[in-house]
Enzyme design. Structure first.
Site, PDB file in Angstrom:
ATOM      1  N   GLU A  42     -52.511  -2.963 -10.419  1.00 49.65           N
ATOM      2  CA  GLU A  42     -52.902  -3.948  -9.397  1.00 49.65           C
ATOM      3  C   GLU A  42     -52.850  -5.292 -10.115  1.00 49.65           C
ATOM      4  O   GLU A  42     -53.725  -5.623 -10.913  1.00 49.65           O
ATOM      5  CB  GLU A  42     -54.309  -3.650  -8.878  1.00 49.65           C
ATOM      6  CG  GLU A  42     -54.791  -4.690  -7.869  1.00 49.65           C
ATOM      7  CD  GLU A  42     -56.283  -4.544  -7.512  1.00 49.65           C
ATOM      8  OE1 GLU A  42     -56.794  -3.399  -7.495  1.00 49.65           O
ATOM      9  OE2 GLU A  42     -56.923  -5.577  -7.288  1.00 49.65           O
ATOM     10  N   ARG A  46     -54.944 -13.842  -9.550  1.00 50.35           N
ATOM     11  CA  ARG A  46     -55.850 -14.752 -10.254  1.00 50.35           C
ATOM     12  C   ARG A  46     -55.098 -15.535 -11.307  1.00 50.35           C
ATOM     13  O   ARG A  46     -55.554 -16.546 -11.806  1.00 50.35           O
ATOM     14  CB  ARG A  46     -56.954 -13.951 -10.939  1.00 50.35           C
ATOM     15  CG  ARG A  46     -58.076 -13.604 -10.008  1.00 50.35           C
ATOM     16  CD  ARG A  46     -59.028 -12.634 -10.684  1.00 50.35           C
ATOM     17  NE  ARG A  46     -59.261 -11.506  -9.826  1.00 50.35           N
ATOM     18  CZ  ARG A  46     -60.114 -10.533 -10.104  1.00 50.35           C
ATOM     19  NH1 ARG A  46     -60.801 -10.555 -11.214  1.00 50.35           N
ATOM     20  NH2 ARG A  46     -60.274  -9.544  -9.254  1.00 50.35           N
ATOM     21  N   LYS A 130     -60.830  -0.639  -0.482  1.00 49.29           N
ATOM     22  CA  LYS A 130     -61.379  -1.029  -1.778  1.00 49.29           C
ATOM     23  C   LYS A 130     -62.877  -1.205  -1.546  1.00 49.29           C
ATOM     24  O   LYS A 130     -63.292  -1.634  -0.465  1.00 49.29           O
ATOM     25  CB  LYS A 130     -60.746  -2.347  -2.210  1.00 49.29           C
ATOM     26  CG  LYS A 130     -61.301  -2.925  -3.509  1.00 49.29           C
ATOM     27  CD  LYS A 130     -60.522  -4.160  -3.918  1.00 49.29           C
ATOM     28  CE  LYS A 130     -61.210  -4.899  -5.044  1.00 49.29           C
ATOM     29  NZ  LYS A 130     -60.320  -5.140  -6.178  1.00 49.29           N
TER      30      LYS A 130
END
Ligand code: 3PG
Length: 214
Positions: A42, A46, A130
């Site tokens: 993943e 960021r 999630k």
């Protein structure tokens, strides 16, 4: 669960990655993860080069399941898809992003921690969520409590998961996979500790297998 979700769930661990130097590190990191038995990434938005990292991992490791994380808007969904991302992960549940992913036919894992989030996810027909930030939001106890009214969901908790508590999470049938950055920390990546990353992945896979076998 769709095929991709099944494959991710079979392995049971999702490395949550922030790569500042994709050209330098993406291939080596993908090598290390695959060698450790976790052909999953993943790659979070960021870091600015997330799309490059996704592209490099997909090109060098076609067998790998590479997705985009910390996706904040539909433009990043497009960038991720263009780079070859196979799934989208968001920190919270943004209906705009979820609807966009459904329309684009790409698997989306929105971050959910409340009954309200789960209701919305249910309305969209999602099956795997999630659960973020897991430990800080009540951990496995909360995940299990949420399962009572919402038995249709499997979850992918991230946030505060490491070798110390991986077994406890992995043993629960409601858990599809556990996510974390503990095997891909800035220290490990910036210092090129690829063998250590592979070892942490191996250990993680082993812990999940053992926990599920009990
Ligand atoms: C995420 O975005 O999923 C989390 O930041 C990962 O949490 P961790 O760094 O505590 O593993």
């Amino acid at each position: 669960m769709n095929d991709l979700q099944k494959k991710i769930s079979d392995i049971g661990v999702v490395p949550v990655i922030k790569l500042n130097h994709p050209q330098r590190d993406a291939k080596a990191l993908a090598d290390a993860l695959c060698a450790g038995g976790i052909p999953i990434a993943e790659v979070t938005f960021r870091a600015a080069g997330a799309a490059d990292a996704i592209r490099i991992m997909r090109e060098t490791h076609p067998e790998m399941m590479v997705g985009a994380g910390t996706v904040m808007n539909t433009q990043q969904v497009d960038e991720a898809i263009e780079a070859g991302a196979m799934f989208i992960v968001t920190p919270g549940l943004d209906p705009v992003i979820v609807e966009y992913c459904i329309a684009k036919n790409i698997t989306v894992f929105p971050g959910c921690t409340t009954p309200t989030d789960y209701h919305t996810a249910y309305r969209y027909g999602l099956e795997v969520l999630k659960f973020f930030p897991a430990e800080q939001s009540g951990g496995l106890a909360k995940i299990k409590a949420m399962s009572a009214p919402f038995p249709m969901f499997k979850v992918m908790p991230t946030g505060g998961i490491g070798l110390k508590n991986l077994a406890e999470y992995a043993a629960a049938p409601v858990i599809a996979a556990c996510g974390g950055s503990y095997m891909v920390t800035a220290d490990l990546i910036d210092n090129g500790k690829w063998d250590e990353i592979t070892e942490l992945c191996r250990k993680s896979v082993e812990i999940v297998k053992e926990a599920r076998a009990k």
